[in-house]
Design a protein around this motif. Structure first.
Motif, PDB file in Angstrom:
ATOM      1  N   GLN A  47       0.623  -1.090   0.158  1.00 55.54           N
ATOM      2  CA  GLN A  47       0.059   0.051  -0.054  1.00 55.54           C
ATOM      3  C   GLN A  47       0.778   1.126   0.112  1.00 55.54           C
ATOM      4  OE1 GLN A  47      -2.645   0.396   3.487  1.00 55.54           O
ATOM      5  NE2 GLN A  47      -1.518  -1.283   4.491  1.00 55.54           N
ATOM      6  N   MET A  48       1.900   1.281   0.513  1.00 57.75           N
ATOM      7  CA  MET A  48       2.973   2.305   0.483  1.00 57.75           C
ATOM      8  C   MET A  48       3.394   2.608  -0.876  1.00 57.75           C
ATOM      9  SD  MET A  48       5.547   2.111   3.973  1.00 57.75           S
ATOM     10  CE  MET A  48       6.217   3.801   3.308  1.00 57.75           C
ATOM     11  N   VAL A  49       3.806   1.739  -1.495  1.00 57.57           N
ATOM     12  CA  VAL A  49       4.203   1.665  -3.130  1.00 57.57           C
ATOM     13  C   VAL A  49       2.744   2.351  -3.755  1.00 57.57           C
ATOM     14  CG1 VAL A  49       4.750   0.408  -5.047  1.00 57.57           C
ATOM     15  CG2 VAL A  49       5.753   0.186  -2.976  1.00 57.57           C
ATOM     16  N   TYR A  50       1.747   1.874  -3.593  1.00 53.12           N
ATOM     17  CA  TYR A  50       0.700   2.251  -4.229  1.00 53.12           C
ATOM     18  C   TYR A  50       0.411   3.833  -4.092  1.00 53.12           C
ATOM     19  CZ  TYR A  50      -4.681   3.192  -4.989  1.00 53.12           C
ATOM     20  OH  TYR A  50      -5.689   3.489  -5.392  1.00 53.12           O
ATOM     21  N   LEU A  51       0.512   4.172  -2.904  1.00 54.45           N
ATOM     22  CA  LEU A  51       0.254   5.382  -2.512  1.00 54.45           C
ATOM     23  C   LEU A  51       1.259   6.460  -3.061  1.00 54.45           C
ATOM     24  CD1 LEU A  51      -0.821   5.278   1.411  1.00 54.45           C
ATOM     25  CD2 LEU A  51      -2.279   6.150  -0.603  1.00 54.45           C
ATOM     26  N   GLY A  52       2.226   5.997  -3.087  1.00 55.21           N
ATOM     27  CA  GLY A  52       3.388   6.742  -3.943  1.00 55.21           C
ATOM     28  C   GLY A  52       3.218   6.961  -5.360  1.00 55.21           C
ATOM     29  N   ARG A  53       2.759   5.866  -5.750  1.00 54.76           N
ATOM     30  CA  ARG A  53       2.483   5.697  -7.334  1.00 54.76           C
ATOM     31  C   ARG A  53       1.157   6.851  -7.531  1.00 54.76           C
ATOM     32  NH1 ARG A  53       4.225   5.046 -11.132  1.00 54.76           N
ATOM     33  NH2 ARG A  53       3.259   3.549 -12.285  1.00 54.76           N
ATOM     34  N   ILE A  54      -0.039   6.725  -6.946  1.00 59.06           N
ATOM     35  CA  ILE A  54      -0.751   7.548  -7.175  1.00 59.06           C
ATOM     36  C   ILE A  54      -0.574   9.253  -6.872  1.00 59.06           C
ATOM     37  CG2 ILE A  54      -2.462   5.943  -6.786  1.00 59.06           C
ATOM     38  CD1 ILE A  54      -3.286   7.323  -4.150  1.00 59.06           C
ATOM     39  N   ARG A  55       0.587   9.453  -6.270  1.00 60.62           N
ATOM     40  CA  ARG A  55       1.121  10.679  -6.000  1.00 60.62           C
ATOM     41  C   ARG A  55       1.977  11.252  -6.979  1.00 60.62           C
ATOM     42  NH1 ARG A  55       2.036  10.071   0.582  1.00 60.62           N
ATOM     43  NH2 ARG A  55      -0.379   9.817   1.084  1.00 60.62           N
ATOM     44  N   GLY A  56       2.430  10.252  -7.999  1.00 63.18           N
ATOM     45  CA  GLY A  56       3.132  10.633  -9.003  1.00 63.18           C
ATOM     46  C   GLY A  56       4.618  10.438  -9.309  1.00 63.18           C
ATOM     47  N   ILE A  57       4.936   9.395  -8.302  1.00 62.82           N
ATOM     48  CA  ILE A  57       6.342   8.942  -8.391  1.00 62.82           C
ATOM     49  C   ILE A  57       6.513   7.759  -8.899  1.00 62.82           C
ATOM     50  CG2 ILE A  57       7.068  10.378  -6.500  1.00 62.82           C
ATOM     51  CD1 ILE A  57       7.182   7.920  -4.712  1.00 62.82           C
ATOM     52  N   SER A  58       7.558   7.259  -9.536  1.00 62.20           N
ATOM     53  CA  SER A  58       7.765   5.905 -10.148  1.00 62.20           C
ATOM     54  C   SER A  58       7.822   4.981  -9.231  1.00 62.20           C
ATOM     55  CB  SER A  58       9.099   5.785 -11.155  1.00 62.20           C
ATOM     56  OG  SER A  58      10.106   5.875 -10.094  1.00 62.20           O
ATOM     57  N   LYS A  59       7.445   3.618  -9.754  1.00 58.89           N
ATOM     58  CA  LYS A  59       7.600   2.632  -8.787  1.00 58.89           C
ATOM     59  C   LYS A  59       8.782   2.399  -8.091  1.00 58.89           C
ATOM     60  CE  LYS A  59       6.440  -2.430  -8.736  1.00 58.89           C
ATOM     61  NZ  LYS A  59       5.862  -3.716  -9.593  1.00 58.89           N
ATOM     62  N   SER A  60       9.805   2.310  -9.010  1.00 61.60           N
ATOM     63  CA  SER A  60      11.078   2.286  -8.047  1.00 61.60           C
ATOM     64  C   SER A  60      11.442   3.171  -7.205  1.00 61.60           C
ATOM     65  CB  SER A  60      12.509   2.374  -9.395  1.00 61.60           C
ATOM     66  OG  SER A  60      12.290   3.636  -9.950  1.00 61.60           O
ATOM     67  N   GLU A  61      11.032   4.378  -7.466  1.00 55.26           N
ATOM     68  CA  GLU A  61      10.996   5.247  -6.411  1.00 55.26           C
ATOM     69  C   GLU A  61      10.339   5.292  -5.239  1.00 55.26           C
ATOM     70  OE1 GLU A  61      11.828   9.924  -7.998  1.00 55.26           O
ATOM     71  OE2 GLU A  61      10.073   8.888  -8.951  1.00 55.26           O
ATOM     72  N   ALA A  62       9.074   4.681  -5.420  1.00 55.54           N
ATOM     73  CA  ALA A  62       8.047   4.330  -4.574  1.00 55.54           C
ATOM     74  C   ALA A  62       8.624   3.337  -3.654  1.00 55.54           C
ATOM     75  CB  ALA A  62       6.725   3.892  -4.939  1.00 55.54           C
ATOM     76  N   VAL A  63       9.388   2.202  -4.194  1.00 55.82           N
ATOM     77  CA  VAL A  63       9.861   0.870  -3.484  1.00 55.82           C
ATOM     78  C   VAL A  63      11.125   1.423  -2.478  1.00 55.82           C
ATOM     79  CG1 VAL A  63      10.809  -1.086  -3.553  1.00 55.82           C
ATOM     80  CG2 VAL A  63       9.070  -0.760  -5.052  1.00 55.82           C
ATOM     81  N   ALA A  64      11.739   2.276  -3.150  1.00 57.49           N
ATOM     82  CA  ALA A  64      13.076   2.770  -2.380  1.00 57.49           C
ATOM     83  C   ALA A  64      12.668   3.767  -1.352  1.00 57.49           C
ATOM     84  CB  ALA A  64      14.020   3.594  -3.453  1.00 57.49           C
ATOM     85  N   ASN A  65      11.723   4.596  -1.483  1.00 56.14           N
ATOM     86  CA  ASN A  65      11.267   5.559  -0.550  1.00 56.14           C
ATOM     87  C   ASN A  65      10.416   4.892   0.673  1.00 56.14           C
ATOM     88  OD1 ASN A  65      12.516   7.508  -2.256  1.00 56.14           O
ATOM     89  ND2 ASN A  65      10.643   8.567  -2.384  1.00 56.14           N
ATOM     90  N   SER A  66       9.872   3.807   0.230  1.00 59.87           N
ATOM     91  CA  SER A  66       8.889   2.998   1.308  1.00 59.87           C
ATOM     92  C   SER A  66       9.905   2.225   2.349  1.00 59.87           C
ATOM     93  CB  SER A  66       8.204   2.040   0.542  1.00 59.87           C
ATOM     94  OG  SER A  66       7.159   2.596  -0.072  1.00 59.87           O
ATOM     95  N   LYS A  67      10.977   1.638   1.841  1.00 55.00           N
ATOM     96  CA  LYS A  67      11.903   0.873   2.484  1.00 55.00           C
ATOM     97  C   LYS A  67      12.843   1.881   3.115  1.00 55.00           C
ATOM     98  CE  LYS A  67      12.560  -3.132  -0.494  1.00 55.00           C
ATOM     99  NZ  LYS A  67      12.362  -4.252   0.564  1.00 55.00           N
ATOM    100  N   LYS A  68      13.063   3.277   2.783  1.00 51.59           N
ATOM    101  CA  LYS A  68      13.918   4.084   3.388  1.00 51.59           C
ATOM    102  C   LYS A  68      13.278   4.545   4.465  1.00 51.59           C
ATOM    103  CE  LYS A  68      13.872   8.570   2.342  1.00 51.59           C
ATOM    104  NZ  LYS A  68      14.049  10.047   1.754  1.00 51.59           N
ATOM    105  N   TRP A  69      11.848   4.883   4.494  1.00 49.13           N
ATOM    106  CA  TRP A  69      11.117   5.584   5.574  1.00 49.13           C
ATOM    107  C   TRP A  69      10.697   4.445   6.714  1.00 49.13           C
ATOM    108  CZ3 TRP A  69      11.532  10.112   7.368  1.00 49.13           C
ATOM    109  CH2 TRP A  69      11.669  11.212   6.377  1.00 49.13           C
ATOM    110  N   LEU A  70      10.451   3.342   6.262  1.00 49.76           N
ATOM    111  CA  LEU A  70       9.974   2.172   7.105  1.00 49.76           C
ATOM    112  C   LEU A  70      11.441   1.945   7.941  1.00 49.76           C
ATOM    113  CD1 LEU A  70       8.126  -0.272   4.805  1.00 49.76           C
ATOM    114  CD2 LEU A  70       7.336   1.121   6.906  1.00 49.76           C
ATOM    115  N   LYS A  71      12.730   2.032   7.418  1.00 48.24           N
ATOM    116  CA  LYS A  71      13.874   1.674   8.121  1.00 48.24           C
ATOM    117  C   LYS A  71      14.297   3.152   8.927  1.00 48.24           C
ATOM    118  CE  LYS A  71      18.708   0.843   7.605  1.00 48.24           C
ATOM    119  NZ  LYS A  71      19.994   0.708   6.681  1.00 48.24           N
TER     120      LYS A  71
END
Length: 311
Positions: A91-115
């Protein structure tokens, strides 16, 4: 950047809930948006988010009409909105995608903030299996997954223990230090005082106070002192002031240990001290009154609500 809210009004049917709200917030300088429940804070935030349309007024960013679709906004709502039966990372990747960032950015950012928030181990867990505090940290991570320029945090500390609150405090300070526009809404005044340089207090759809918090505190403390005595109870001290010093002093409040008094005759502090000495009062504490944000908030919205409840 500078975000300006100018004379916003909003009605739902025949009920007008905002009566011309105006304030501004600068990047790198957090704004505390304050008010009692039902004051109009959430409606104002939803207009900023373009969830609601204002009846009149405008929102500007750097002097131009604010187009929410051209800017990345992170919004942490008071009523949390993630999906309990979905995996955290999905769901974090999904939310990142609908806000306009790429899937790879969404995955990387999700992991960064979860960490960063100490919950990376739960990335593949369903949200409902997490504790309330960890769900709150995932919610914050989801707010920041798009690396927003504008961050709106509504009661972000709800449900967090002291350790997790400290982590969130550090994150908020980092966002401010990165020159983000940060709007912070909370009933926990100590956090607002820690983060916010500016405040706006809304009461029943009107702005009743706004500006630089330090300046507001100085103005509220003007001509006021806190005083206590070695040999007198607060009740004794209050009686003496009312009976023998009311020409120069007015009692405006009290804490557990001191009276708050106002210098209504604009006399010198030396004269006030002399008056106390002449009344055989041995002063223990005598200094400038420094009001808390809670004191200021109650003074602006508490009395009106109490009067209304009594009618």
């Amino acid at each position: 950047m500078k975000l300006e809210v100018k004379d916003i009004t909003k009605s739902f049917g025949d009920k007008q809930v905002l009566h011309g709200i105006s304030f501004e917030v600068q990047s790198g300088r957090a704004l505390g948006l304050l008010g009692r429940n039902g004051a109009g804070k959430t409606t104002t935030i939803r207009i900023l988010m373009d969830v609601f349309r204002a009846n009149s007024g405008e929102v500007l960013l750097d002097g131009e009409k604010f187009n929410q679709r051209k800017h990345l906004i992170g919004y942490l709502p008071e009523e949390r909105g993630l999906y309990p039966k979905k995996k955290v990372i999905e769901q974090m990747v999904y939310l990142g995608r609908i806000r306009g960032i790429s899937k790879s950015e969404a995955v990387a950012n999700s992991k960064k903030w979860l960490k960063r928030l100490g919950v990376l181990e739960y990335e593949n867990a369903k949200l409902e299996t997490l504790s309330k505090g960890n769900q709150q940290k995932v919610q914050l991570a989801s707010t920041l997954v798009c690396d927003p320029d504008i961050v709106i945090l509504d009661e972000p500390f709800s449900g967090l223990d002291p350790v997790n609150s400290r982590i969130l405090q550090d994150v908020v300070m980092e966002l401010i230090g990165q020159n983000k526009i940060v709007i912070f809404s909370s009933h926990q005044m100590s956090y607002v005082e820690e983060f916010c340089k500016d405040i706006v207090i809304i009461n029943k759809g009107d702005v009743v106070l706004s500006g630089d918090l330090d300046n507001i505190k100085r103005e509220f403390g003007k001509n006021q002192l806190v005083v206590s005595a070695v040999d007198k109870t607060l009740d004794d001290l209050e009686n003496i002031i009312n009976e023998h010093m009311s020409d120069i002093l007015e009692i405006t409040g009290r804490t557990k240990e001191e009276l708050i008094i106002k210098n209504v005759a604009d006399v010198s502090r030396k004269q006030i001290l002399s008056k106390f000495i002449s009344e055989n009062i041995e002063i223990e504490r005598f200094e400038t009154y420094k009001p808390s944000l809670n004191d200021i908030f109650v003074s602006k919205v508490g009395d009106a609500d109490e009067k209304e409840a009594a009618e």
